[in-house]
Motif scaffolding. Structure first.
Motif, PDB file in Angstrom:
ATOM      1  N   ASP A  13      40.822  39.237  32.529  1.00 31.40           N
ATOM      2  CA  ASP A  13      41.715  40.133  31.783  1.00 31.40           C
ATOM      3  C   ASP A  13      41.115  41.532  31.646  1.00 31.40           C
ATOM      4  N   ASN A  16      41.227  43.374  35.031  1.00 29.56           N
ATOM      5  CA  ASN A  16      42.579  43.851  35.339  1.00 29.56           C
ATOM      6  C   ASN A  16      42.959  45.054  34.483  1.00 29.56           C
ATOM      7  N   LYS A  17      42.622  45.006  33.207  1.00 30.13           N
ATOM      8  CA  LYS A  17      42.946  46.116  32.301  1.00 30.13           C
ATOM      9  C   LYS A  17      42.202  47.386  32.718  1.00 30.13           C
TER      10      LYS A  17
END
Length: 105
Positions: A13, A16-17
């Motif tokens: 996560d 990706n952020k």
């Protein structure tokens, strides 16, 4: 283990952020828009004035920054006001400024 050898945290996560934010900020004009906004909330026309290109061009890049959840905007009367959405982006910009734009002594 020395601090220099500690691997970066690799949660999917977070990767990706960070990637999404860096892609959005990777265009010179979008980075300049973010530098102009900084910690402020500014009307689009003030951003246009400071960046020095057309309103249409700025609006297109603001839309991309909004879609990538880098900035947020709101209407106040006839003005559209923009600000950086996430404080972490400002922290990243500060680190980039220290790295790429060191102050002269």
């Amino acid at each position: 283990m020395s601090e220099e050898n500690v691997p970066f945290e690799m949660k999917e996560d977070n990767i990706n952020k960070a990637s999404k934010a860096l892609k959005a900020m990777g265009h010179p004009l979008r980075l300049k828009i973010l530098c102009v906004i900084g910690q402020n909330e500014l009307p689009v026309m003030e951003i246009v004035k400071q960046v020095g290109t057309t309103q249409s061009n700025i609006s297109q890049h603001i839309d991309i920054l909004r879609e990538k959840e880098i900035i947020t905007s709101r209407r106040e009367g006839s003005k559209i006001l923009c600000r950086v959405r996430d404080h972490n982006i400002l922290t990243l910009m500060s680190a980039m400024q220290q790295t790429f734009c060191p102050t002269e002594n």
